[in-house]
Design a protein around this motif. Structure first.
Motif, PDB file in Angstrom:
ATOM      1  N   ALA A  42     110.478 -37.539 -15.740  1.00 53.25           N
ATOM      2  CA  ALA A  42     110.635 -36.249 -16.408  1.00 53.25           C
ATOM      3  C   ALA A  42     109.949 -36.242 -17.776  1.00 53.25           C
ATOM      4  CB  ALA A  42     112.117 -35.915 -16.563  1.00 53.25           C
ATOM      5  N   VAL A  43     110.168 -37.288 -18.564  1.00 52.11           N
ATOM      6  CA  VAL A  43     109.616 -37.336 -19.922  1.00 52.11           C
ATOM      7  C   VAL A  43     108.098 -37.524 -19.890  1.00 52.11           C
ATOM      8  CG1 VAL A  43     109.590 -38.605 -22.096  1.00 52.11           C
ATOM      9  CG2 VAL A  43     111.764 -38.179 -20.926  1.00 52.11           C
ATOM     10  N   SER A  44     107.646 -38.530 -19.125  1.00 51.17           N
ATOM     11  CA  SER A  44     106.213 -38.806 -19.046  1.00 51.17           C
ATOM     12  C   SER A  44     105.466 -37.622 -18.437  1.00 51.17           C
ATOM     13  CB  SER A  44     105.969 -40.067 -18.211  1.00 51.17           C
ATOM     14  OG  SER A  44     104.589 -40.317 -18.051  1.00 51.17           O
ATOM     15  N   GLY A  45     106.040 -37.041 -17.379  1.00 51.01           N
ATOM     16  CA  GLY A  45     105.403 -35.886 -16.751  1.00 51.01           C
ATOM     17  C   GLY A  45     105.335 -34.694 -17.682  1.00 51.01           C
ATOM     18  N   ALA A  46     106.417 -34.462 -18.434  1.00 55.53           N
ATOM     19  CA  ALA A  46     106.444 -33.335 -19.365  1.00 55.53           C
ATOM     20  C   ALA A  46     105.404 -33.505 -20.472  1.00 55.53           C
ATOM     21  CB  ALA A  46     107.838 -33.181 -19.966  1.00 55.53           C
ATOM     22  N   ALA A  68      95.937 -36.016 -10.087  1.00 53.99           N
ATOM     23  CA  ALA A  68      96.817 -35.960 -11.254  1.00 53.99           C
ATOM     24  C   ALA A  68      98.282 -36.074 -10.850  1.00 53.99           C
ATOM     25  CB  ALA A  68      96.581 -34.671 -12.028  1.00 53.99           C
ATOM     26  N   LEU A  69      98.671 -35.427  -9.764  1.00 55.17           N
ATOM     27  CA  LEU A  69     100.055 -35.517  -9.297  1.00 55.17           C
ATOM     28  C   LEU A  69     100.414 -36.951  -8.913  1.00 55.17           C
ATOM     29  CD1 LEU A  69     100.318 -32.280  -7.108  1.00 55.17           C
ATOM     30  CD2 LEU A  69     101.409 -32.704  -9.323  1.00 55.17           C
ATOM     31  N   VAL A  70      99.485 -37.632  -8.257  1.00 54.19           N
ATOM     32  CA  VAL A  70      99.712 -39.028  -7.882  1.00 54.19           C
ATOM     33  C   VAL A  70      99.821 -39.895  -9.137  1.00 54.19           C
ATOM     34  CG1 VAL A  70      98.709 -41.031  -6.713  1.00 54.19           C
ATOM     35  CG2 VAL A  70      98.576 -38.776  -5.646  1.00 54.19           C
ATOM     36  N   VAL A  71      98.973 -39.645 -10.130  1.00 53.40           N
ATOM     37  CA  VAL A  71      98.991 -40.414 -11.372  1.00 53.40           C
ATOM     38  C   VAL A  71     100.309 -40.226 -12.115  1.00 53.40           C
ATOM     39  CG1 VAL A  71      98.011 -40.462 -13.720  1.00 53.40           C
ATOM     40  CG2 VAL A  71      96.513 -40.613 -11.726  1.00 53.40           C
ATOM     41  N   ILE A  72     100.809 -39.006 -12.177  1.00 54.58           N
ATOM     42  CA  ILE A  72     102.073 -38.736 -12.874  1.00 54.58           C
ATOM     43  C   ILE A  72     103.210 -39.553 -12.262  1.00 54.58           C
ATOM     44  CG2 ILE A  72     103.834 -36.978 -13.263  1.00 54.58           C
ATOM     45  CD1 ILE A  72     101.519 -34.973 -13.709  1.00 54.58           C
ATOM     46  N   VAL A  73     103.273 -39.578 -10.933  1.00 52.00           N
ATOM     47  CA  VAL A  73     104.316 -40.354 -10.253  1.00 52.00           C
ATOM     48  C   VAL A  73     104.053 -41.854 -10.407  1.00 52.00           C
ATOM     49  CG1 VAL A  73     105.402 -40.864  -8.037  1.00 52.00           C
ATOM     50  CG2 VAL A  73     104.774 -38.511  -8.611  1.00 52.00           C
ATOM     51  N   GLY A  74     102.810 -42.267 -10.251  1.00 54.16           N
ATOM     52  CA  GLY A  74     102.474 -43.684 -10.363  1.00 54.16           C
ATOM     53  C   GLY A  74     102.754 -44.241 -11.746  1.00 54.16           C
ATOM     54  N   ASP A  75     102.407 -43.488 -12.776  1.00 51.17           N
ATOM     55  CA  ASP A  75     102.701 -43.914 -14.147  1.00 51.17           C
ATOM     56  C   ASP A  75     104.194 -44.110 -14.354  1.00 51.17           C
ATOM     57  OD1 ASP A  75     100.026 -43.763 -14.695  1.00 51.17           O
ATOM     58  OD2 ASP A  75     100.205 -42.280 -16.297  1.00 51.17           O
ATOM     59  N   ALA A  76     104.982 -43.160 -13.855  1.00 55.03           N
ATOM     60  CA  ALA A  76     106.434 -43.250 -14.019  1.00 55.03           C
ATOM     61  C   ALA A  76     106.986 -44.500 -13.335  1.00 55.03           C
ATOM     62  CB  ALA A  76     107.096 -41.999 -13.455  1.00 55.03           C
ATOM     63  N   LEU A  77     106.481 -44.815 -12.156  1.00 55.53           N
ATOM     64  CA  LEU A  77     106.919 -46.018 -11.451  1.00 55.53           C
ATOM     65  C   LEU A  77     106.605 -47.275 -12.254  1.00 55.53           C
ATOM     66  CD1 LEU A  77     105.794 -45.127  -7.808  1.00 55.53           C
ATOM     67  CD2 LEU A  77     108.157 -45.528  -8.562  1.00 55.53           C
ATOM     68  N   LEU A  78     105.369 -47.362 -12.743  1.00 57.84           N
ATOM     69  CA  LEU A  78     104.951 -48.565 -13.458  1.00 57.84           C
ATOM     70  C   LEU A  78     105.680 -48.709 -14.790  1.00 57.84           C
ATOM     71  CD1 LEU A  78     103.028 -50.876 -12.917  1.00 57.84           C
ATOM     72  CD2 LEU A  78     101.263 -49.665 -14.193  1.00 57.84           C
ATOM     73  N   ILE A  79     105.833 -47.615 -15.518  1.00 56.11           N
ATOM     74  CA  ILE A  79     106.543 -47.657 -16.797  1.00 56.11           C
ATOM     75  C   ILE A  79     108.007 -48.055 -16.579  1.00 56.11           C
ATOM     76  CG2 ILE A  79     107.374 -46.254 -18.724  1.00 56.11           C
ATOM     77  CD1 ILE A  79     104.771 -44.605 -18.430  1.00 56.11           C
ATOM     78  N   SER A  80     108.624 -47.518 -15.542  1.00 49.35           N
ATOM     79  CA  SER A  80     110.030 -47.826 -15.258  1.00 49.35           C
ATOM     80  C   SER A  80     110.212 -49.296 -14.893  1.00 49.35           C
ATOM     81  CB  SER A  80     110.553 -46.931 -14.134  1.00 49.35           C
ATOM     82  OG  SER A  80     110.501 -45.575 -14.506  1.00 49.35           O
ATOM     83  N   VAL A  81     109.296 -49.820 -14.084  1.00 50.57           N
ATOM     84  CA  VAL A  81     109.360 -51.239 -13.719  1.00 50.57           C
ATOM     85  C   VAL A  81     109.234 -52.103 -14.972  1.00 50.57           C
ATOM     86  CG1 VAL A  81     108.119 -53.108 -12.559  1.00 50.57           C
ATOM     87  CG2 VAL A  81     108.534 -50.964 -11.359  1.00 50.57           C
ATOM     88  N   PHE A  82     108.258 -51.786 -15.801  1.00 46.06           N
ATOM     89  CA  PHE A  82     108.053 -52.575 -17.015  1.00 46.06           C
ATOM     90  C   PHE A  82     109.276 -52.517 -17.926  1.00 46.06           C
ATOM     91  CE2 PHE A  82     106.697 -52.862 -21.463  1.00 46.06           C
ATOM     92  CZ  PHE A  82     106.097 -54.121 -21.455  1.00 46.06           C
ATOM     93  N   ARG A  83     109.795 -51.311 -18.118  1.00 46.09           N
ATOM     94  CA  ARG A  83     110.949 -51.142 -19.019  1.00 46.09           C
ATOM     95  C   ARG A  83     112.185 -51.841 -18.468  1.00 46.09           C
ATOM     96  NH1 ARG A  83     114.123 -51.502 -22.030  1.00 46.09           N
ATOM     97  NH2 ARG A  83     114.984 -50.124 -23.624  1.00 46.09           N
ATOM     98  N   ALA A  84     112.390 -51.789 -17.153  1.00 46.47           N
ATOM     99  CA  ALA A  84     113.575 -52.408 -16.554  1.00 46.47           C
ATOM    100  C   ALA A  84     113.530 -53.929 -16.630  1.00 46.47           C
ATOM    101  CB  ALA A  84     113.718 -51.957 -15.099  1.00 46.47           C
ATOM    102  N   TYR A  85     112.332 -54.494 -16.470  1.00 43.48           N
ATOM    103  CA  TYR A  85     112.211 -55.950 -16.430  1.00 43.48           C
ATOM    104  C   TYR A  85     111.843 -56.564 -17.777  1.00 43.48           C
ATOM    105  CZ  TYR A  85     112.713 -55.849 -11.386  1.00 43.48           C
ATOM    106  OH  TYR A  85     113.223 -55.689 -10.109  1.00 43.48           O
TER     107      TYR A  85
END
Length: 276
Positions: free
Chosen positions: A14-18, A58-75
């Motif tokens: 939500a934040v990254s996409g916004a 762009a839609l794929v990038v928005i979702v892909g970025d969120a996945l990668l950022i979330s993985v990094f932040r969680a670990y």
């Protein structure tokens, strides 16, 4: 870890996409002002189907970025230090410098025959527009962001890293990327030859890369291209043409630095890389 990732993902998405959509929308609006029309670097229409292809990417990038950022932040929950201005500025500077180097190296490698398939989506645009700033293949995006996060994790072993510093860099990166792909030259003619112009890019700098494919591999600074021999000699002249409202009309058009008459040379990429 997995549970933390699942909790983070919708928030980050939500934040990254916004942020991306907001900056993109602002850039789109600015690029369609009447004053922007006069300052085009390349006075050519977009390719048929370009916007549709870029929107899907762009839609794929928005979702892909969120996945990668979330993985990094969680670990990497233990990576971040409490906020201080010093640590925040150091974090921002570290990310800016290391990502510039990482981007130049990987970008140049992706223009070789063996790796161009990763980068081809971005070069759907010979003439750029703000949406081009999010038009990447998922593989290329993971290479770029993955490298940035690896450098960030490495920095955490010898310096404090703050979340605010990371967020400031990400916001700066998104904003400058939209500017880079706007095909509108806002910087005055004198900028290119100034000390600031030797340190920082202009829209013309990146527009020339999309038109010619080889050269100008840097992100937000022309320094590495100058040092490594991949800068175009006619960059100041092309920039001056855009500022004068006389942007280039042919993708192969080049301007001899010592002459005012433009010349045409083929835009056949080096290293066997074909145009998209």
């Amino acid at each position: 870890m997995v549970q933390g990732f699942l909790k983070l993902l919708p928030v980050v998405l939500a934040v990254s996409g916004a942020i991306k959509v907001s900056v993109l929308g602002l850039g789109w609006g600015v690029s369609h002002l009447k004053s922007a029309e006069r300052l085009r670097v390349y006075r050519r229409a977009l390719a048929p189907g370009q916007l549709r292809s870029e929107a899907r990417a762009a839609l794929v990038v928005i979702v892909g970025d969120a996945l990668l950022i979330s993985v990094f932040r969680a670990y990497q929950r233990e990576l971040f230090a409490p906020f201080t201005w010093t640590a925040t500025l150091l974090t921002f500077a570290w990310m800016f410098v290391t990502f510039e180097v990482w981007f130049y190296v990987t970008h140049r490698l992706m223009h070789t025959r063996a790796l161009y398939w990763m980068h081809a989506q971005h070069h759907v645009a010979q003439v750029t527009n703000p949406l081009t700033s999010l038009s990447f293949s998922l593989v290329e995006r993971f290479v770029l962001l993955g490298g940035a996060f690896l450098f960030l994790a490495a920095a955490g072993t010898f310096m404090p890293i703050t979340q605010v510093g990371v967020l400031l860099y990400i916001l700066t990166n998104y904003t400058l990327n939209v500017l880079a792909h706007g095909n509108t030259e806002w910087f005055p003619e004198r900028f290119v030859q100034s000390w600031a112009g030797r340190l920082f890019f202009t829209t013309t700098f990146h527009a020339m890369h999309h038109a010619r494919h080889q050269g100008h591999y840097g992100l937000f600074t022309p320094m590495l291209d100058r040092w490594l021999g991949t800068a175009f000699d006619d960059y100041p002249q092309v920039h001056a043409r855009a500022r004068a409202g006389n942007g280039l009309e042919r993708m192969g058009e080049r301007i001899r630095p010592e002459a005012s008459t433009p010349t045409l040379t083929p835009t056949v990429p080096v290293s066997g890389v074909g145009a998209p």
